[in-house]
Design a protein around this motif. Structure first.
Motif, PDB file in Angstrom:
ATOM      1  N   THR A 191       3.700  10.945 -14.307  1.00 28.61           N
ATOM      2  CA  THR A 191       2.838  10.609 -13.161  1.00 28.61           C
ATOM      3  C   THR A 191       1.448  11.219 -13.327  1.00 28.61           C
ATOM      4  O   THR A 191       0.435  10.589 -12.974  1.00 28.61           O
ATOM      5  N   CYS A 195      -1.980   8.994 -13.468  1.00 31.01           N
ATOM      6  CA  CYS A 195      -3.038   9.245 -12.489  1.00 31.01           C
ATOM      7  C   CYS A 195      -4.372   9.513 -13.182  1.00 31.01           C
ATOM      8  O   CYS A 195      -5.418   8.994 -12.773  1.00 31.01           O
ATOM      9  N   LYS A 198      -5.825   6.267 -14.664  1.00 28.75           N
ATOM     10  CA  LYS A 198      -6.357   5.314 -13.691  1.00 28.75           C
ATOM     11  C   LYS A 198      -7.662   5.787 -13.078  1.00 28.75           C
ATOM     12  O   LYS A 198      -8.572   4.979 -12.841  1.00 28.75           O
ATOM     13  N   ASP A 209      -7.681   4.184  -5.297  1.00 28.48           N
ATOM     14  CA  ASP A 209      -6.408   4.016  -4.586  1.00 28.48           C
ATOM     15  C   ASP A 209      -5.268   4.254  -5.588  1.00 28.48           C
ATOM     16  O   ASP A 209      -5.041   3.444  -6.495  1.00 28.48           O
ATOM     17  N   SER A 211      -2.071   4.886  -4.518  1.00 37.81           N
ATOM     18  CA  SER A 211      -0.849   4.847  -3.703  1.00 37.81           C
ATOM     19  C   SER A 211       0.331   4.274  -4.474  1.00 37.81           C
ATOM     20  O   SER A 211       1.484   4.547  -4.132  1.00 37.81           O
ATOM     21  N   ASP A 212       0.051   3.439  -5.522  1.00 35.88           N
ATOM     22  CA  ASP A 212       1.145   2.890  -6.323  1.00 35.88           C
ATOM     23  C   ASP A 212       1.737   3.925  -7.271  1.00 35.88           C
ATOM     24  O   ASP A 212       2.824   3.717  -7.826  1.00 35.88           O
ATOM     25  N   ILE A 213       1.023   5.055  -7.470  1.00 37.15           N
ATOM     26  CA  ILE A 213       1.498   6.117  -8.370  1.00 37.15           C
ATOM     27  C   ILE A 213       1.986   7.314  -7.578  1.00 37.15           C
ATOM     28  O   ILE A 213       3.029   7.897  -7.913  1.00 37.15           O
ATOM     29  N   GLU A 216       1.811   9.178  -0.186  1.00 36.24           N
ATOM     30  CA  GLU A 216       0.620   9.329   0.654  1.00 36.24           C
ATOM     31  C   GLU A 216       0.231  10.791   0.843  1.00 36.24           C
ATOM     32  O   GLU A 216      -0.953  11.139   0.782  1.00 36.24           O
ATOM     33  N   GLU A 219      -1.270  12.129  -2.308  1.00 43.64           N
ATOM     34  CA  GLU A 219      -2.576  11.489  -2.533  1.00 43.64           C
ATOM     35  C   GLU A 219      -3.658  12.147  -1.686  1.00 43.64           C
ATOM     36  O   GLU A 219      -4.779  12.392  -2.175  1.00 43.64           O
TER      37      GLU A 219
END
Length: 498
Positions: A191, A195, A198, A209, A211-213, A216, A219
């Motif tokens: 992860t 992150c 990206k 954003d 949120s797919d990795i 909330e 994040e």
């Protein structure tokens, strides 16, 4: 083949001399009947029947013809079991002895000279093909059961784990100079790399954003930490190299997952019972350590238990200390479930059952995993008994069931002792003068009494009393009394006697 000179067969030790040349061999035996196999499959079927001591169809037909012509003669056979079958089915007398063994050895050495019409090249090719086919049959060999693939797969899996650890450590350390807080917030390595790949620069976290990795909550923590981060600024070229490293980590992780699935499927195909007993990773490492599944099947249970701990074993034998109880089998789930006290017992029992499953997988024809499941259930039952033995209280005889005392809740109100809270050193208070004088006075009285008793008492030594010492005044009085007595007494006259 028919024997021509039976007298020479009686000399077993020198029989080999009669088969030194094809000419000498033709004087001893003569070809009676020969029938060629149509293909390798037929030859393999006949050879397999001979190995198992059975009578093949072709051999049965040939022997029936011989029985019809020469029923009174004896048939020399190299296998006593086969001879018993022939005698039972065809009623033909057979003989098996050391002489027959030497005769068969001599016939094999001169087979090309005794059988005419067979080229040597064709004979060699036939022997080689039949030998390969027979070896496959004996070892139950199948092209699908290639354990070399398992050895290479488990070795590659270990190498990938080492490389992944190095790459991830380098990636965390490298990006940590730019955003050190991210490493503490995101603990999962894959992860973390996704992150970083990206987002890139930490300033992009506020507008990105992820949120797919990330969940909330995490994040929000990452975005808050990116605004107040104490990391150094890095150039865009540095970020590109870090992202490229993250790509490598993600690709290797995906390939490792794919390789693990491949290894799992191969282990279930080649050694299903072993996989059920100890798992695919431990089973593959055992096979790789032994070299092959067949080599592992040759090992006894004690060796299977200590595979991987050879260095510790020989060191213990050299220093005369306790030998290890487990090797690679320690990583099996059944050994991990047991407590420290029972790990040795469970590993020994697991190794014994594992050795059986390995031999069943290597040499058995059935490919089901029922045997492994049954043995695993036995080990789990034994483990449960060992674990419960420490909890239950055994009562009565050994055959009686274990009984436990009925639990009764006893409510006791305990009062807190505040004396243990103080951490100050305890200082003794000053005592009063009376308290100090009273013990001293008592000691003085006791000393006077002791001296008086010593003066008044008389000690007896050897049955005679010890007299007291007189004072000076007593001595003076005694002297005066003696002088007075001497003055009062009259002086008696002295008479001489001649």
């Amino acid at each position: 083949l028919q024997v021509l000179n039976e007298k020479k067969l009686q000399e077993v030790d020198s029989l080999w001399k009669e088969f030194e040349t094809p000419e000498k061999a033709n004087k001893i035996v003569k070809l009676k009947h020969f029938e060629k196999f149509q293909d390798t499959t037929e030859a393999l079927a006949a050879s397999t029947a001979l190995v198992e001591g059975k009578l093949s169809k072709n051999l049965k037909k040939i022997l029936k013809k011989i029985v019809a012509k020469d029923a009174h003669e004896q048939l020399a056979v190299a296998d006593a079991k086969l001879g018993g079958v022939i005698k039972e089915k065809l009623n033909l007398s057979c003989i098996h002895s050391p002489m027959v063994t030497e005769l068969m050895r001599g016939i094999r050495s001169q087979i090309e000279g005794l059988i005419t019409g067979l080229p040597s090249r064709e004979m060699a090719a036939m022997c080689l093909g039949l030998a390969h086919s027979l070896s496959r049959y004996k070892l139950k060999f199948s092209p699908d059961k290639v354990d070399t693939m398992i050895i290479q797969a488990i070795s590659l899996l270990d190498d990938l784990d080492k490389e992944l650890n190095n790459y991830i450590m380098r990636c965390r350390e490298w990006y940590g100079w730019h955003f050190p807080e991210l490493g503490k917030i995101i603990t999962d390595n894959l992860t973390y790399c996704k992150c970083v790949r990206k987002v890139g620069d930490r300033s992009n976290f506020a507008s990105s954003d992820v949120s797919d990795i990330l969940p909330e909550e995490i994040e929000e923590d990452v975005k808050a930490a990116a605004e107040i981060s104490m990391g150094t600024e890095v150039s865009e070229e540095d970020i590109n190299n870090i992202i490229h490293l993250c790509d490598q980590v993600i690709e290797i992780s995906e390939y490792r997952t794919q390789l693990y699935d491949y290894l799992k499927n191969r282990m279930m195909a080649i050694a299903p019972n072993l996989t059920v007993m100890v798992g695919e990773l431990v089973g593959a490492r055992l096979i790789a350590h032994a070299g092959s599944l067949l080599n592992l099947a040759k090992h006894p249970a004690s060796t299977v238990q200590l595979l991987g701990a050879e260095k510790a074993l020989f060191r213990a034998l050299k220093t005369k200390r306790d030998t290890p109880k487990f090797g690679l089998i320690y990583h099996a789930s059944l050994v991990g479930q047991s407590n420290t006290k029972n790990k040795g017992k469970i590993s020994r029992m697991l190794a014994a059952k594992t050795a059986l499953t390995i031999r069943y997988d290597a040499l058995g024809e059935n490919t089901s995993a029922e045997m492994g499941a049954e043995n695993r259930l036995k080990v789990e039952t034994r483990l449960r008994l060992l674990e419960e033995r420490g909890i239950r209280r055994i009562s009565g005889t050994g055959k009686a069931l274990a009984k436990t005392d009925k639990y009764q809740n006893k409510s006791e109100v305990k009062v807190f002792d505040p004396s243990g809270d103080s951490t100050l050193p305890v200082v003794s208070k000053k005592r009063k003068i009376q308290e100090v004088d009273e013990p001293n006075a008592e000691v003085a009285v006791k000393a006077k009494k002791f001296k008086a008793e010593m003066k008044e008492g008389t000690a007896v030594e050897d049955g005679e009393p010890v007299k007291k010492k007189k004072k000076k005044k007593d001595k003076e009085k005694q002297a005066e009394e003696e002088e007075v007595l001497s003055e009062e007494l009259p002086i008696s006259p002295v008479i001489e006697v001649r």
